[in-house]
Design a protein around this motif. Structure first.
Motif, PDB file in Angstrom:
ATOM      1  N   GLN A  38       0.819  -1.212   0.000  1.00 33.94           N
ATOM      2  CA  GLN A  38       0.000   0.000   0.000  1.00 33.94           C
ATOM      3  C   GLN A  38       0.855   1.265   0.000  1.00 33.94           C
ATOM      4  OE1 GLN A  38      -2.632  -0.376   3.363  1.00 33.94           O
ATOM      5  NE2 GLN A  38      -3.866  -1.956   2.384  1.00 33.94           N
ATOM      6  N   GLY A  39       2.161   1.101  -0.019  1.00 35.60           N
ATOM      7  CA  GLY A  39       3.053   2.254  -0.039  1.00 35.60           C
ATOM      8  C   GLY A  39       3.826   2.388   1.255  1.00 35.60           C
ATOM      9  N   HIS A  40       5.037   2.915   1.161  1.00 31.37           N
ATOM     10  CA  HIS A  40       5.858   3.155   2.343  1.00 31.37           C
ATOM     11  C   HIS A  40       5.446   4.473   2.999  1.00 31.37           C
ATOM     12  CE1 HIS A  40       9.226   0.603   0.283  1.00 31.37           C
ATOM     13  NE2 HIS A  40       8.110  -0.066   0.488  1.00 31.37           N
ATOM     14  N   ARG A  41       5.626   4.539   4.286  1.00 28.94           N
ATOM     15  CA  ARG A  41       5.285   5.758   5.030  1.00 28.94           C
ATOM     16  C   ARG A  41       6.580   6.407   5.515  1.00 28.94           C
ATOM     17  NH1 ARG A  41      -0.142   5.873   6.381  1.00 28.94           N
ATOM     18  NH2 ARG A  41       0.253   7.395   8.006  1.00 28.94           N
ATOM     19  N   ILE A 314      14.438   0.703  -2.437  1.00 31.12           N
ATOM     20  CA  ILE A 314      13.375   1.659  -2.758  1.00 31.12           C
ATOM     21  C   ILE A 314      13.387   2.823  -1.769  1.00 31.12           C
ATOM     22  CG2 ILE A 314      10.867   1.972  -2.855  1.00 31.12           C
ATOM     23  CD1 ILE A 314      10.725  -0.981  -3.771  1.00 31.12           C
ATOM     24  N   ILE A 315      13.530   2.510  -0.494  1.00 29.91           N
ATOM     25  CA  ILE A 315      13.549   3.554   0.529  1.00 29.91           C
ATOM     26  C   ILE A 315      14.744   4.484   0.319  1.00 29.91           C
ATOM     27  CG2 ILE A 315      13.955   3.950   2.999  1.00 29.91           C
ATOM     28  CD1 ILE A 315      12.232   1.431   3.505  1.00 29.91           C
ATOM     29  N   GLY A 316      15.899   3.922   0.001  1.00 28.13           N
ATOM     30  CA  GLY A 316      17.077   4.749  -0.241  1.00 28.13           C
ATOM     31  C   GLY A 316      16.876   5.697  -1.406  1.00 28.13           C
ATOM     32  N   HIS A 346      12.676   8.941   8.405  1.00 27.47           N
ATOM     33  CA  HIS A 346      12.445   7.558   8.801  1.00 27.47           C
ATOM     34  C   HIS A 346      11.389   6.949   7.892  1.00 27.47           C
ATOM     35  CE1 HIS A 346      14.038   8.110  13.197  1.00 27.47           C
ATOM     36  NE2 HIS A 346      14.900   8.480  12.275  1.00 27.47           N
ATOM     37  N   ALA A 347      11.590   5.683   7.535  1.00 24.91           N
ATOM     38  CA  ALA A 347      10.668   5.005   6.621  1.00 24.91           C
ATOM     39  C   ALA A 347      10.123   3.732   7.253  1.00 24.91           C
ATOM     40  CB  ALA A 347      11.376   4.669   5.316  1.00 24.91           C
ATOM     41  N   ILE A 348       8.862   3.451   6.997  1.00 20.96           N
ATOM     42  CA  ILE A 348       8.231   2.220   7.444  1.00 20.96           C
ATOM     43  C   ILE A 348       7.674   1.516   6.208  1.00 20.96           C
ATOM     44  CG2 ILE A 348       6.453   1.167   8.879  1.00 20.96           C
ATOM     45  CD1 ILE A 348       8.597   2.516  10.501  1.00 20.96           C
ATOM     46  N   MET A 380       3.011   4.077  12.567  1.00 15.47           N
ATOM     47  CA  MET A 380       3.314   3.952  11.145  1.00 15.47           C
ATOM     48  C   MET A 380       3.567   2.498  10.757  1.00 15.47           C
ATOM     49  SD  MET A 380       5.785   7.278  10.702  1.00 15.47           S
ATOM     50  CE  MET A 380       6.239   6.873   9.022  1.00 15.47           C
ATOM     51  N   ARG A 381       4.179   1.753  11.667  1.00 15.52           N
ATOM     52  CA  ARG A 381       4.469   0.346  11.387  1.00 15.52           C
ATOM     53  C   ARG A 381       3.200  -0.448  11.141  1.00 15.52           C
ATOM     54  NH1 ARG A 381       7.557  -3.765  15.602  1.00 15.52           N
ATOM     55  NH2 ARG A 381       7.391  -5.646  14.323  1.00 15.52           N
TER      56      ARG A 381
END
Length: 397
Positions: A38-41, A314-316, A346-348, A380-381
């Motif tokens: 559903q997408g990263h937060r 992807i997060i990077g 920060h990414a979840i 967020m997690r």
């Protein structure tokens, strides 16, 4: 090293598979489902408590950017393009509300003008530093030079000093086509065998007598408008009893169908494809009879490790794009100078391993009690909006 023409052929070949081959479609969609979901937060966090206000302003800009660019959907498209084409070009345009708008540039639009063909540092449509091939200075888009500051190039399946990426499906194109043809041939053979209800053998009858017998038994005759030939049909209702003379034999071709021997070959091809993609076989076939999800998607399993690595990449790349966003915000005075160095992102990402919610909750409680994790990160997690949950909790009696 591929030439621009050979790379274009490979990309178009893989695009055709991504659009038409059912196994390729399933594999690419599952990579999107697990790596992006559903997408990263993302959350902007101050490195120093004194910069909390700056972090909140950065978060507001980030939220606006994600909303106006429909970032979850765009993330999924980035993943699809990355696998299908081997690379993604994101071009950034100034915007009044979101500060930057993201638009995709097709890989074939990135090409070096003919007059620069003899300059190696301008090959493949990318002008790099003559002394450092990994540092891009600009891109030729439809013959127009565009500064690298407004382009993010995400490439896959190649080394860092290779200018253009390779599609994910390049090594398994033949396997995918063989699997598709094998499945088609199995279906066609079964269709033909099952379509012919029976074959009558007239042992001592002349050809003309056979033709007359068929016409007498027919319930329908159709003339082919192209060939002029007469096609004869006889309808057999359920439970029909056939009476025949001593000189006539009947054969039933459908009784000889044995598709299982071909299924083993098909499974072998699909395992080869799954090996390249580091995915369980059921993610290609949607058949879970040979594998358990809980035993496959464990934290130590190769599929989970592979998807975790994809999420990390992807997060990077997203963070690099957000840095470009905050740099533009600084230029417009929406963030104080140097804000980029005072906040972190920060990414979840979606969880991958088979979940035990009770044990997860206990572990989260321990981490929160030790001060290792914040309430915002916990929210967020689990796919929740931290600010909204805080407001809702404050309203509880």
């Amino acid at each position: 090293m591929h030439t621009y023409e050979s790379l274009d052929l490979l990309r178009n070949d893989c695009r055709l598979l991504a659009y038409s081959n059912e196994f390729a479609i399933n594999a690419l969609e599952n990579r999107i489902n697990y790596a992006v979901g559903q997408g990263h937060r993302y959350q902007a966090v101050a490195k120093n408590p004194h910069d909390d206000d700056t972090a909140q302003r950065a978060q507001d800009i980030l939220d606006t950017f994600c909303d106006e660019n429909d970032w979850p959907r765009r993330q999924r498209e980035i993943m699809r393009r990355r696998d299908r084409d081997g690379e993604v070009f994101c071009r950034l345009f100034p915007s009044r509300n979101s500060i930057l708008q993201v638009r995709f540039v097709e890989p074939e639009q990135i090409a070096t003008p003919p007059k620069y063909f003899n300059k190696p540092h301008m090959s493949f449509g990318i002008q790099s530093d003559p002394d450092d091939i990994e540092t891009a200075l600009g891109y030729w888009i439809d013959g127009t030079w565009v500064n690298a500051d407004s382009i993010q190039h995400r490439k896959a399946n190649v080394d860092s000093n290779v200018k253009r990426g390779l599609p994910l499906l390049v090594p398994v194109r033949k396997n995918l086509r063989r699997a598709e043809k094998l499945l088609r041939n199995m279906s066609v053979v079964a269709e033909i065998q099952s379509a012919i209800a029976l074959i009558r053998k007239h042992q001592t009858t002349e050809r003309e007598a056979v033709r007359q017998f068929v016409q007498n038994q027919a319930t329908k005759q159709v003339v082919d408008s192209e060939t002029g030939q007469v096609q004869t049909f006889r309808h057999f209702s359920p439970g029909t009893i056939i009476d025949s003379g001593a000189n006539m034999e009947y054969e039933f071709p459908a009784s000889a169908i044995d598709a299982s021997k071909y299924i083993l070959v098909l499974q072998a091809e699909l395992r080869a494809i799954a090996s390249r993609l580091v995915m369980p076989e059921f993610m290609l076939t949607s058949d879970t009879s040979n594998a358990s999800y809980t035993s496959t998607m464990v934290s130590e399993g190769p599929a989970v490790r592979m998807f975790e690595r994809l999420q990390y990449e992807i997060i990077g790349e997203d963070k690099q794009l957000f840095k470009m966003l905050f740099r533009e915000a600084e230029n417009q005075g929406l963030l104080p100078s140097g804000a980029l160095h005072r906040i972190s992102i920060h990414a979840i990402a979606p969880m991958l391993a088979a979940r035990d919610r009770l044990n997860e909750a206990r572990a989260d409680e321990i981490l929160y009690g030790l001060g290792v994790i914040s309430k915002e990160t916990l929210a967020m997690r689990y796919g929740l909006d931290p600010s909204q949950e805080e407001r809702l909790c404050a309203c509880d009696p």
